[in-house]
Design a protein around this motif. Structure first.
Motif, PDB file in Angstrom:
ATOM      1  N   ASN A 136      24.751   1.578 -10.526  1.00  0.00           N
ATOM      2  CA  ASN A 136      24.521   0.581  -9.470  1.00  0.00           C
ATOM      3  C   ASN A 136      23.035   0.351  -9.202  1.00  0.00           C
ATOM      4  OD1 ASN A 136      27.292   0.203  -9.019  1.00  0.00           O
ATOM      5  ND2 ASN A 136      27.374   1.930  -7.578  1.00  0.00           N
ATOM      6  N   GLY A 137      22.219   0.604 -10.222  1.00  0.00           N
ATOM      7  CA  GLY A 137      20.769   0.487 -10.050  1.00  0.00           C
ATOM      8  C   GLY A 137      20.281  -0.934  -9.848  1.00  0.00           C
ATOM      9  N   LEU A 138      21.096  -1.911 -10.225  1.00  0.00           N
ATOM     10  CA  LEU A 138      20.689  -3.306 -10.077  1.00  0.00           C
ATOM     11  C   LEU A 138      21.130  -3.909  -8.751  1.00  0.00           C
ATOM     12  CD1 LEU A 138      21.348  -4.639 -13.694  1.00  0.00           C
ATOM     13  CD2 LEU A 138      19.174  -3.946 -12.676  1.00  0.00           C
ATOM     14  N   SER A 139      21.762  -3.112  -7.892  1.00  0.00           N
ATOM     15  CA  SER A 139      22.088  -3.612  -6.551  1.00  0.00           C
ATOM     16  C   SER A 139      20.779  -3.811  -5.782  1.00  0.00           C
ATOM     17  CB  SER A 139      22.988  -2.620  -5.811  1.00  0.00           C
ATOM     18  OG  SER A 139      22.309  -1.403  -5.560  1.00  0.00           O
ATOM     19  N   PRO A 140      20.748  -4.747  -4.836  1.00  0.00           N
ATOM     20  CA  PRO A 140      19.483  -5.099  -4.176  1.00  0.00           C
ATOM     21  C   PRO A 140      18.698  -3.926  -3.607  1.00  0.00           C
ATOM     22  CG  PRO A 140      21.161  -6.699  -3.625  1.00  0.00           C
ATOM     23  CD  PRO A 140      21.844  -5.628  -4.419  1.00  0.00           C
ATOM     24  N   VAL A 141      19.331  -3.110  -2.784  1.00  0.00           N
ATOM     25  CA  VAL A 141      18.596  -2.027  -2.128  1.00  0.00           C
ATOM     26  C   VAL A 141      18.159  -0.977  -3.129  1.00  0.00           C
ATOM     27  CG1 VAL A 141      18.740  -0.180  -0.412  1.00  0.00           C
ATOM     28  CG2 VAL A 141      19.737  -2.416   0.084  1.00  0.00           C
ATOM     29  N   ARG A 142      19.041  -0.587  -4.060  1.00  0.00           N
ATOM     30  CA  ARG A 142      18.669   0.428  -5.045  1.00  0.00           C
ATOM     31  C   ARG A 142      17.558  -0.061  -5.955  1.00  0.00           C
ATOM     32  NH1 ARG A 142      23.667   4.246  -7.056  1.00  0.00           N
ATOM     33  NH2 ARG A 142      24.443   4.769  -4.978  1.00  0.00           N
ATOM     34  N   LEU A 143      17.616  -1.329  -6.348  1.00  0.00           N
ATOM     35  CA  LEU A 143      16.555  -1.859  -7.203  1.00  0.00           C
ATOM     36  C   LEU A 143      15.235  -1.903  -6.448  1.00  0.00           C
ATOM     37  CD1 LEU A 143      16.218  -2.892 -10.078  1.00  0.00           C
ATOM     38  CD2 LEU A 143      16.511  -5.214  -9.220  1.00  0.00           C
ATOM     39  N   ALA A 144      15.279  -2.210  -5.158  1.00  0.00           N
ATOM     40  CA  ALA A 144      14.066  -2.201  -4.348  1.00  0.00           C
ATOM     41  C   ALA A 144      13.490  -0.793  -4.248  1.00  0.00           C
ATOM     42  CB  ALA A 144      14.359  -2.757  -2.952  1.00  0.00           C
ATOM     43  N   ILE A 145      14.375   0.203  -4.110  1.00  0.00           N
ATOM     44  CA  ILE A 145      13.918   1.596  -4.048  1.00  0.00           C
ATOM     45  C   ILE A 145      13.292   2.004  -5.380  1.00  0.00           C
ATOM     46  CG2 ILE A 145      14.683   4.000  -3.856  1.00  0.00           C
ATOM     47  CD1 ILE A 145      16.822   3.001  -1.867  1.00  0.00           C
ATOM     48  N   ILE A 146      13.961   1.646  -6.477  1.00  0.00           N
ATOM     49  CA  ILE A 146      13.419   1.960  -7.802  1.00  0.00           C
ATOM     50  C   ILE A 146      12.057   1.290  -7.980  1.00  0.00           C
ATOM     51  CG2 ILE A 146      13.746   1.632 -10.290  1.00  0.00           C
ATOM     52  CD1 ILE A 146      16.780   1.805  -9.742  1.00  0.00           C
ATOM     53  N   GLY A 147      11.957   0.030  -7.562  1.00  0.00           N
ATOM     54  CA  GLY A 147      10.696  -0.690  -7.677  1.00  0.00           C
ATOM     55  C   GLY A 147       9.592  -0.028  -6.873  1.00  0.00           C
ATOM     56  N   THR A 148       9.929   0.414  -5.664  1.00  0.00           N
ATOM     57  CA  THR A 148       8.942   1.085  -4.817  1.00  0.00           C
ATOM     58  C   THR A 148       8.487   2.396  -5.441  1.00  0.00           C
ATOM     59  OG1 THR A 148       9.930   0.110  -2.832  1.00  0.00           O
ATOM     60  CG2 THR A 148       8.502   2.016  -2.521  1.00  0.00           C
ATOM     61  N   VAL A 149       9.432   3.161  -5.976  1.00  0.00           N
ATOM     62  CA  VAL A 149       9.104   4.456  -6.599  1.00  0.00           C
ATOM     63  C   VAL A 149       8.231   4.243  -7.837  1.00  0.00           C
ATOM     64  CG1 VAL A 149      10.061   6.455  -7.815  1.00  0.00           C
ATOM     65  CG2 VAL A 149      11.135   5.638  -5.710  1.00  0.00           C
ATOM     66  N   ILE A 150       8.638   3.325  -8.711  1.00  0.00           N
ATOM     67  CA  ILE A 150       7.863   3.051  -9.926  1.00  0.00           C
ATOM     68  C   ILE A 150       6.478   2.522  -9.570  1.00  0.00           C
ATOM     69  CG2 ILE A 150       7.710   1.626 -12.006  1.00  0.00           C
ATOM     70  CD1 ILE A 150       9.774   3.807 -12.255  1.00  0.00           C
ATOM     71  N   GLY A 151       6.424   1.613  -8.598  1.00  0.00           N
ATOM     72  CA  GLY A 151       5.142   1.058  -8.180  1.00  0.00           C
ATOM     73  C   GLY A 151       4.218   2.121  -7.620  1.00  0.00           C
ATOM     74  N   THR A 152       4.762   3.002  -6.778  1.00  0.00           N
ATOM     75  CA  THR A 152       3.964   4.088  -6.209  1.00  0.00           C
ATOM     76  C   THR A 152       3.487   5.040  -7.301  1.00  0.00           C
ATOM     77  OG1 THR A 152       5.238   3.975  -4.149  1.00  0.00           O
ATOM     78  CG2 THR A 152       3.968   5.979  -4.537  1.00  0.00           C
ATOM     79  N   PHE A 153       4.362   5.311  -8.262  1.00  0.00           N
ATOM     80  CA  PHE A 153       3.993   6.193  -9.376  1.00  0.00           C
ATOM     81  C   PHE A 153       2.835   5.597 -10.180  1.00  0.00           C
ATOM     82  CE2 PHE A 153       4.513   7.229 -13.915  1.00  0.00           C
ATOM     83  CZ  PHE A 153       4.322   8.602 -13.873  1.00  0.00           C
ATOM     84  N   LEU A 154       2.946   4.320 -10.538  1.00  0.00           N
ATOM     85  CA  LEU A 154       1.891   3.670 -11.315  1.00  0.00           C
ATOM     86  C   LEU A 154       0.577   3.629 -10.536  1.00  0.00           C
ATOM     87  CD1 LEU A 154       3.877   0.672 -12.878  1.00  0.00           C
ATOM     88  CD2 LEU A 154       3.119   2.750 -14.033  1.00  0.00           C
ATOM     89  N   SER A 155       0.664   3.325  -9.244  1.00  0.00           N
ATOM     90  CA  SER A 155      -0.547   3.285  -8.416  1.00  0.00           C
ATOM     91  C   SER A 155      -1.193   4.663  -8.310  1.00  0.00           C
ATOM     92  CB  SER A 155      -0.213   2.763  -7.016  1.00  0.00           C
ATOM     93  OG  SER A 155       0.179   1.414  -7.060  1.00  0.00           O
ATOM     94  N   SER A 156      -0.371   5.700  -8.168  1.00  0.00           N
ATOM     95  CA  SER A 156      -0.890   7.058  -8.037  1.00  0.00           C
ATOM     96  C   SER A 156      -1.583   7.510  -9.321  1.00  0.00           C
ATOM     97  CB  SER A 156       0.241   8.028  -7.684  1.00  0.00           C
ATOM     98  OG  SER A 156       0.839   7.674  -6.460  1.00  0.00           O
ATOM     99  N   ILE A 157      -0.944   7.236 -10.458  1.00  0.00           N
ATOM    100  CA  ILE A 157      -1.548   7.601 -11.743  1.00  0.00           C
ATOM    101  C   ILE A 157      -2.867   6.860 -11.940  1.00  0.00           C
ATOM    102  CG2 ILE A 157      -1.285   7.485 -14.250  1.00  0.00           C
ATOM    103  CD1 ILE A 157       0.403   9.632 -12.956  1.00  0.00           C
ATOM    104  N   ALA A 158      -2.871   5.571 -11.605  1.00  0.00           N
ATOM    105  CA  ALA A 158      -4.088   4.774 -11.759  1.00  0.00           C
ATOM    106  C   ALA A 158      -5.206   5.294 -10.849  1.00  0.00           C
ATOM    107  CB  ALA A 158      -3.797   3.310 -11.446  1.00  0.00           C
ATOM    108  N   THR A 159      -4.854   5.650  -9.623  1.00  0.00           N
ATOM    109  CA  THR A 159      -5.843   6.179  -8.682  1.00  0.00           C
ATOM    110  C   THR A 159      -6.419   7.500  -9.182  1.00  0.00           C
ATOM    111  OG1 THR A 159      -4.722   5.134  -6.811  1.00  0.00           O
ATOM    112  CG2 THR A 159      -6.242   6.935  -6.304  1.00  0.00           C
ATOM    113  N   ALA A 160      -5.548   8.364  -9.707  1.00  0.00           N
ATOM    114  CA  ALA A 160      -6.008   9.657 -10.232  1.00  0.00           C
ATOM    115  C   ALA A 160      -6.959   9.468 -11.412  1.00  0.00           C
ATOM    116  CB  ALA A 160      -4.805  10.502 -10.651  1.00  0.00           C
ATOM    117  N   ILE A 161      -6.625   8.542 -12.305  1.00  0.00           N
ATOM    118  CA  ILE A 161      -7.479   8.267 -13.465  1.00  0.00           C
ATOM    119  C   ILE A 161      -8.835   7.725 -13.008  1.00  0.00           C
ATOM    120  CG2 ILE A 161      -7.761   6.792 -15.503  1.00  0.00           C
ATOM    121  CD1 ILE A 161      -4.721   6.961 -15.882  1.00  0.00           C
TER     122      ILE A 161
END
Length: 326
Positions: A136-161
């Motif tokens: 059910n990852g493509l349901s609206p709320v779950r996809l938004a959560i996945i997007g937030t997690v992935i976005g935060t992960f990418l931002s954190s890695i970029a900030t660390a670099i």
């Protein structure tokens, strides 16, 4: 249509006000002279030509680009929470730009725009990829959560670099909204790529309308859904990549404006896409004006203003519609 005829008038008015008013008072005569008889030795002329005019144009373009990108994403995914800021598109763009600044210094503005587009595709691919493999990852709320997690992960890695390589200030200039320091060369390069994105969006508009009815209905009507999604996401990549490269990450425009537009004009994306562009341009230009005067003479980042509007709207959507599909 009413919106397409009236809103541009307000956009022109807001642009006019944006150029006239600022921290430094500049007369109308001086502004006119700066436009038609530019004098590089005149500080006021420099402010108008290299500061206020590029800023006014960039805000309009970015507002239009992000609103159309959000409309496309919501249409092809049938997800009312889909937007560049929530689906990892903005963060993916900023991540790749950070990598480029650290490991490929001295790249041209065009290369940076192209890499920003690659990052947009990377972010969207990761989010929708994980959404596909998670139950059910493509349901609206779950996809938004996945997007937030992935976005935060990418931002954190970029900030660390960036911190490790001591280029945090340079990267911050890309991450943070920079409407007050728009590069004219970057603006001129962004315009044709953004226009290509808008053209792709308009070409796909009828197909997006059919796709928004559901996968089974679209296939039953002879729709080539994969081709539609590929072309549509190409448009999103062009629009979001140029927006981030031009002014940095701005959230919630691509979430709020498509909903407002559909409420006004209905569900036909042949109308939604051009109206989203106009309303998005007006909205972000208006937010830019507000950001200047909340704490005058100091400027509040425009992202703060869009968040003040977008966060309550986001919570309203979740509360009103829960996890249902669009």
């Amino acid at each position: 249509m009413f919106i397409l005829t009236l809103a541009p008038v307000f956009i022109v008015l807001l642009t006019f006000i944006s150029i006239i008013y600022g921290t430094k008072e500049i007369s109308m005569i001086t502004i006119w002279e700066a436009i038609v008889h530019f004098d590089g030795s005149n500080i006021d002329h420099q402010i108008v030509r290299t500061g206020r005019i590029p800023r006014a144009i960039a805000v309009l373009l970015v507002g239009a680009f992000l609103a159309v990108a959000g409309s496309i994403m919501q249409g092809i995914t049938r997800n009312y929470l889909a937007s560049p800021s929530l689906m990892g598109v903005n963060d993916g763009s900023a991540f790749v730009i950070t990598i480029a600044i650290v490991f490929l210094p001295g790249l041209s503005n065009l290369h940076m725009i192209l890499l920003s587009m690659v990052g947009s595709a990377l972010g969207a691919g990761l989010v929708f990829g994980f959404g596909t493999i998670i139950r059910n990852g493509l349901s609206p709320v779950r996809l938004a959560i996945i997007g937030t997690v992935i976005g935060t992960f990418l931002s954190s890695i970029a900030t660390a670099i960036a911190m490790y390589h001591q280029v945090s200030q340079t990267v911050s200039a890309w991450y943070n909204t920079k409407v007050q320091a728009v590069d004219m060369d970057m603006l001129m390069l962004s315009l044709p790529i953004g226009v290509i994105g808008l053209i792709l969006a308009m070409i796909s508009a009828r197909a997006i309308t059919i796709t928004s009815l559901g996968e089974d209905v679209a296939v039953g009507l002879g729709q080539k859904t994969k081709a539609v999604k590929i072309v549509s996401m190409m448009a999103v990549v062009c629009l979001t990549g140029t927006a981030v490269a031009l002014v940095g990450k701005i959230a919630f425009v691509g979430l709020v404006i498509p909903h407002i537009t559909r409420f006004i004009v209905g569900v036909d994306y042949r109308v939604i896409i051009p109206c989203s562009a106009v309303i998005g341009a007006f909205f972000l230009s208006f937010c830019d004006l507000i950001s200047r005067y909340i704490n005058f003479p100091y400027e509040t980042p425009i992202g703060v203003v869009t968040a003040i509007i977008g966060v309550p709207f986001f919570l309203y959507l979740i509360r009103r519609r829960g996890g249902e599909k669009a």
